[in-house]
Design an enzyme around this catalytic site. Structure first.
Site, PDB file in Angstrom:
ATOM      1  N   ARG A  85       0.826  -1.205   0.000  1.00 51.43           N
ATOM      2  CA  ARG A  85       0.000   0.000   0.000  1.00 51.43           C
ATOM      3  C   ARG A  85       0.857   1.250   0.000  1.00 51.43           C
ATOM      4  O   ARG A  85       1.773   1.387   0.796  1.00 51.43           O
ATOM      5  CB  ARG A  85      -0.935   0.027   1.214  1.00 51.43           C
ATOM      6  N   ARG A  94      -7.360   0.571  -2.549  1.00 56.73           N
ATOM      7  CA  ARG A  94      -6.206   0.030  -1.841  1.00 56.73           C
ATOM      8  C   ARG A  94      -6.345  -1.483  -1.681  1.00 56.73           C
ATOM      9  O   ARG A  94      -7.457  -1.987  -1.499  1.00 56.73           O
ATOM     10  CB  ARG A  94      -6.022   0.685  -0.485  1.00 56.73           C
ATOM     11  N   ASP A  97      -6.566  -2.035   3.917  1.00 59.21           N
ATOM     12  CA  ASP A  97      -6.707  -0.930   4.858  1.00 59.21           C
ATOM     13  C   ASP A  97      -6.974  -1.558   6.219  1.00 59.21           C
ATOM     14  O   ASP A  97      -7.916  -2.345   6.360  1.00 59.21           O
ATOM     15  CB  ASP A  97      -7.872  -0.028   4.440  1.00 59.21           C
ATOM     16  N   ASP A  99      -7.571  -0.580  10.167  1.00 58.29           N
ATOM     17  CA  ASP A  99      -7.861   0.509  11.103  1.00 58.29           C
ATOM     18  C   ASP A  99      -8.038  -0.045  12.511  1.00 58.29           C
ATOM     19  O   ASP A  99      -8.824  -0.979  12.724  1.00 58.29           O
ATOM     20  CB  ASP A  99      -9.140   1.248  10.711  1.00 58.29           C
TER      21      ASP A  99
END
Length: 162
Positions: A85, A94, A97, A99
């Site tokens: 990424r 992407r 990801d 989080d």
């Protein structure tokens, strides 16, 4: 001492399902960490930049001895080193990801690290898989359960279980 952390996974480039499974495996290999739950995966409409492919999303629960900062740094390293990424367009396409949504009941506001994730309560693609794992979990700032946040969310996002 271990703390339960919840991590959102998302991919809309490459083999999305394989990317999510690989991310779960990579996170599970982190020192002082054990994956203790994984939600169902969902196909979701993009949010923010909408002219891009749909995402596959999920959430995992991690028992971790890492601090919130150490965990975030390891997640960012997985995004870049394992999935290649490169952050160019905010909310753009992407391969992965990751989080950090929640870290126990901690509230953290530091440069580059905010926990609970500041937009998690506004996003169906986060709340739906998080509800699979922990519907009764309390948001430490809002004082509401994940199930209640999901039930009262007003959003036109498409979130379809795979």
């Amino acid at each position: 001492m271990e703390t339960d952390a919840y991590i959102a996974l998302g991919s809309n480039r490459g083999d999305r399902e394989l990317n999510l499974l690989r991310a779960v495996a990579e996170i599970g290999k982190l020192p002082g960490c054990r994956v203790t739950g994984v939600s169902a995966f969902y196909e979701t409409s993009p949010v923010g930049v909408i002219d891009q492919p749909s995402f596959y999303n999920g959430v995992l629960r991690l028992a971790t001895e890492l601090s919130p900062r150490e965990l975030l740094e390891r997640l960012l390293r997985i995004e870049s080193k394992v999935f290649g990424r490169i952050r160019t367009v905010q909310w753009g396409p992407r391969p992965m990801d990751l989080d950090l949504l929640l870290y126990g009941s901690m509230i953290v506001e530091e440069e580059g690290l905010v926990v609970p994730h500041p937009r998690m309560a506004e996003r169906r693609f986060v709340l739906q898989p998080l509800n699979d794992l922990a519907p009764g979990l309390l948001h430490p700032v809002l004082g509401r359960t994940v199930a209640n946040l999901l039930e009262t969310l007003r959003s036109d996002e498409s979130v379809v279980k795979l």
